[in-house]
Structure formats: C-alpha cells, structure tokens
Design a protein around this motif. Structure first.
Motif, PDB file in Angstrom:
ATOM      1  N   VAL A   1      -7.701   2.847 -13.524  1.00  0.00           N
ATOM      2  CA  VAL A   1      -7.905   3.100 -12.102  1.00  0.00           C
ATOM      3  C   VAL A   1      -6.522   3.377 -11.506  1.00  0.00           C
ATOM      4  O   VAL A   1      -5.587   2.598 -11.719  1.00  0.00           O
ATOM      5  CB  VAL A   1      -8.542   1.887 -11.401  1.00  0.00           C
ATOM      6  N   PRO A   2      -6.333   4.497 -10.816  1.00  0.00           N
ATOM      7  CA  PRO A   2      -5.016   4.819 -10.267  1.00  0.00           C
ATOM      8  C   PRO A   2      -4.446   3.689  -9.411  1.00  0.00           C
ATOM      9  O   PRO A   2      -5.126   3.149  -8.546  1.00  0.00           O
ATOM     10  CB  PRO A   2      -5.278   6.074  -9.424  1.00  0.00           C
ATOM     11  N   GLN A   3      -3.199   3.345  -9.690  1.00  0.00           N
ATOM     12  CA  GLN A   3      -2.497   2.294  -8.970  1.00  0.00           C
ATOM     13  C   GLN A   3      -1.283   2.916  -8.269  1.00  0.00           C
ATOM     14  O   GLN A   3      -0.237   3.118  -8.896  1.00  0.00           O
ATOM     15  CB  GLN A   3      -2.038   1.203  -9.947  1.00  0.00           C
ATOM     16  N   PRO A   4      -1.422   3.244  -6.986  1.00  0.00           N
ATOM     17  CA  PRO A   4      -0.347   3.952  -6.287  1.00  0.00           C
ATOM     18  C   PRO A   4       1.015   3.265  -6.367  1.00  0.00           C
ATOM     19  O   PRO A   4       2.045   3.965  -6.404  1.00  0.00           O
ATOM     20  CB  PRO A   4      -0.853   4.011  -4.844  1.00  0.00           C
ATOM     21  N   HIS A   5       1.055   1.936  -6.399  1.00  0.00           N
ATOM     22  CA  HIS A   5       2.349   1.265  -6.423  1.00  0.00           C
ATOM     23  C   HIS A   5       3.082   1.472  -7.752  1.00  0.00           C
ATOM     24  O   HIS A   5       4.286   1.211  -7.843  1.00  0.00           O
ATOM     25  CB  HIS A   5       2.173  -0.242  -6.162  1.00  0.00           C
ATOM     26  N   THR A   6       2.370   1.963  -8.780  1.00  0.00           N
ATOM     27  CA  THR A   6       3.006   2.238 -10.069  1.00  0.00           C
ATOM     28  C   THR A   6       3.386   3.704 -10.225  1.00  0.00           C
ATOM     29  O   THR A   6       4.030   4.063 -11.212  1.00  0.00           O
ATOM     30  CB  THR A   6       2.082   1.848 -11.240  1.00  0.00           C
TER      31      THR A   6
ATOM     32  N   ALA B   1       8.685   4.088  -5.444  1.00  0.00           N
ATOM     33  CA  ALA B   1       8.499   4.990  -4.300  1.00  0.00           C
ATOM     34  C   ALA B   1       9.683   5.943  -4.158  1.00  0.00           C
ATOM     35  O   ALA B   1       9.508   7.130  -3.830  1.00  0.00           O
ATOM     36  CB  ALA B   1       8.317   4.173  -3.025  1.00  0.00           C
ATOM     37  N   LEU B   2      10.891   5.447  -4.413  1.00  0.00           N
ATOM     38  CA  LEU B   2      12.069   6.306  -4.381  1.00  0.00           C
ATOM     39  C   LEU B   2      12.005   7.353  -5.486  1.00  0.00           C
ATOM     40  O   LEU B   2      12.360   8.513  -5.290  1.00  0.00           O
ATOM     41  CB  LEU B   2      13.341   5.467  -4.533  1.00  0.00           C
ATOM     42  N   THR B   3      11.536   6.930  -6.655  1.00  0.00           N
ATOM     43  CA  THR B   3      11.418   7.850  -7.787  1.00  0.00           C
ATOM     44  C   THR B   3      10.410   8.945  -7.484  1.00  0.00           C
ATOM     45  O   THR B   3      10.616  10.111  -7.853  1.00  0.00           O
ATOM     46  CB  THR B   3      11.019   7.090  -9.057  1.00  0.00           C
TER      47      THR B   3
ATOM     48  N   ALA C   1       2.613   9.345 -16.252  1.00  0.00           N
ATOM     49  CA  ALA C   1       1.806   8.323 -15.594  1.00  0.00           C
ATOM     50  C   ALA C   1       2.571   7.027 -15.377  1.00  0.00           C
ATOM     51  O   ALA C   1       2.054   6.095 -14.786  1.00  0.00           O
ATOM     52  CB  ALA C   1       0.537   8.038 -16.416  1.00  0.00           C
ATOM     53  N   GLY C   2       3.797   6.957 -15.851  1.00  0.00           N
ATOM     54  CA  GLY C   2       4.587   5.751 -15.652  1.00  0.00           C
ATOM     55  C   GLY C   2       4.105   4.577 -16.467  1.00  0.00           C
ATOM     56  O   GLY C   2       4.224   3.426 -16.052  1.00  0.00           O
ATOM     57  N   ILE C   3       3.547   4.848 -17.656  1.00  0.00           N
ATOM     58  CA  ILE C   3       3.033   3.797 -18.519  1.00  0.00           C
ATOM     59  C   ILE C   3       4.044   3.511 -19.618  1.00  0.00           C
ATOM     60  O   ILE C   3       4.598   4.430 -20.213  1.00  0.00           O
ATOM     61  CB  ILE C   3       1.692   4.227 -19.161  1.00  0.00           C
ATOM     62  N   ASP C   4       4.290   2.252 -19.902  1.00  0.00           N
ATOM     63  CA  ASP C   4       5.207   1.885 -20.969  1.00  0.00           C
ATOM     64  C   ASP C   4       4.530   2.112 -22.309  1.00  0.00           C
ATOM     65  O   ASP C   4       3.609   1.392 -22.687  1.00  0.00           O
ATOM     66  CB  ASP C   4       5.617   0.412 -20.831  1.00  0.00           C
ATOM     67  N   VAL C   5       4.981   3.124 -23.031  1.00  0.00           N
ATOM     68  CA  VAL C   5       4.350   3.450 -24.315  1.00  0.00           C
ATOM     69  C   VAL C   5       5.225   3.022 -25.493  1.00  0.00           C
ATOM     70  O   VAL C   5       4.917   3.350 -26.634  1.00  0.00           O
ATOM     71  CB  VAL C   5       4.071   4.973 -24.410  1.00  0.00           C
TER      72      VAL C   5
END
Length: 279
Positions: A241-246, A190-192, A42-46
C-alpha cells in the motif's frame, strides 16, 4: 529520437567487459535488474535480496553482445546531447561554464565512492566522483518489466541522471545533503522527493532543447516513463500500500507534471521545486 549523425561522447567509461559475471551469479540478470529498479524507484531496501547476487568471484573478460554495443552507442549519443544542451544553457541562462559528468556503463553490479549498486540501486549519480552509473540492461527492464517503452524513455533515464549532475554543478546537492543530515527520516525523504522532481523538470528542459531530434510520440514516452517509475505506482507493483512518508522520488503524477513543466518552459529557473508548498 533522431540520433543519426550525433557524435558519441568521449565521457564514457565502459566497465562491462570486466564486470557482470560475479554480480549476477546469485539471482540472474533479469531478476536482479527488476529488484534494483523497484528498490531504487520505490525507496525499498533491497540489500538483503542482493546478498547472494554480489558475491565476489574471479571475472573473466568477455565480449559484448550486439545489443550491448547498440546500447552503448545510444547512451553515448544521448550523453552528447546533454553536454551540448547544458553547455549552452549554463552560458545563456546562468552565465556559467558547464563541466559534464562521466557516464559509467556497467553490467550487474559495480562500485563507486557512493557505494555499490546494492546500496544505490539502479541508475544513479555519485557526486563524489561526478559520474553517472548505468547498467544498460536496465533499458530492457524499463521497457519489458516496468512498461516504459520507447527509445526516448531510455533517453529520459540518462537525462535524469545527468540532471543530478547539473544540480551538483549548481551546489544544490550539497545543500540538500546537509539539510537531510539534520532532518528526520520523513523530512529527509520529503527533501529527496523535491530533489528528484527537480531532476525530472531539468530533464524536461533538456527535452525542449533537443526538440529538433524528437519524433512523434517521444514526449509521451517520457511522460509514460515518469508515471511508470512513480513511487506510488512502484510500491503498488511491489504489493505494498503506498506510503507517502517513504516516497523518495515522487508520485507518478508529480514526476510527469514536473517533466512537463521543464519541457514547456525550457528554462532552468522553472524547475524551482523548493518554493512551492506542494510539489
């Protein structure tokens, strides 16, 4: 997936006998794996959640359980299929030689030139040492916690990380990393996403080539796994809430679609996620 008779790969580095105890001290095995999975996909800093789980302690060598031994055998045989497939495809479609990666099996946390599991959470590929890293406990988390059941869902995870090695062999990772360094965070994400979707597509190419080993329902297992680890789905699962830019891996729909694209074509060049406007 029918793996009976498939030899085990020699490109396995098993660190599990000497690791895991210290890494799981703070949170516990299942809790740690859930955090790693959600953070990774999810691209969250854990990292703050892992501070207590990565304290250094003296580690006593341990015996592996029967389940761990089975997971290692499975991973080794799946890795062999990727070696055979990509060796043939590099020769046939690219007129090039494929050099396979090492698959590191670890427990809890580990270190690599790309950082520890707390920095590259979950299964990951490190281009610096050309090794893929996998905590085999992740298979249970994938099935029981994330809803991606079946042995082919687990095989898809391995194939996806090997696909990153394929990208590294082709020089794609180096180009993308250079571009990300010059981009804003949103642009880099976006590249990732395009990079990860290409790895999903390459996983589909691999699946097409091992078709003779597939059992009824295997492709559905892989597609379901792709959906269960989409950024939008996992951010919802994490209460966000889904954040497309993340997003860093793509939506559930994107991941499933690109895997299907690779599977239907069986061609490396079908996995061009860079030329399309909306991957």
């Amino acid at each position: 997936m029918r793996l009976k008779g498939v030899r085990g790969s020699r490109n396995i580095e098993d660190r599990r006998r000497s690791g895991g105890a210290g890494g799981k001290a703070g949170i516990g095995g299942v809790g740690l794996l859930i955090i790693l999975a959600i953070g990774y996909f999810a691209g969250i800093d854990v990292s703050p959640l892992l501070d207590g789980a990565t304290s250094s302690q003296a580690v006593t060598p341990r015996e592996l359980t029967a389940e761990e031994e089975k997971a290692a055998q499975f991973s080794s045989r799946v890795l062999t299929t990727t070696e055979d497939v990509w060796t043939d495809l590099f020769a046939d479609q690219l007129d090039a030689e494929y050099q396979p990666p090492i698959l590191v099996l670890y427990s809890g946390v580990t270190q690599s030139p790309c950082g520890g599991a707390s920095g590259a959470t979950g299964p990951f590929y490190c281009p610096s040492d050309e090794k893929a890293y996998l905590d085999t406990d992740f298979f249970a988390t994938l099935s029981r916690q994330l809803g991606a059941r079946g042995d082919f869902a687990a095989a898809y995870v391995i194939a996806h990380e090997v696909a990153h090695h394929v990208q590294n062999e082709l020089g794609i990772l180096e180009q993308v990393n250079a571009a990300r360094q010059k981009a804003s965070q949103t642009e880099a994400n976006a590249l990732t996403v395009r990079l990860e979707l290409q790895a999903d597509c390459l996983s589909g190419v691999w699946a097409r080539q091992v078709g003779g080993m597939l059992e009824p329902g295997d492709i559905e297992e892989a597609l379901n796994a792709a959906r269960m680890i989409g950024d939008d789905h996992l951010q919802k699962r994490a209460g966000r809430v889904p954040q497309p830019h993340t997003f860093t891996h793509g939506t559930s729909a994107q991941r499933a679609r690109w895997f299907a694209t690779g599977y239907k074509s069986g061609k490396i060049d079908s996995c061009d996620t860079w030329s399309v406007r909306n991957p």
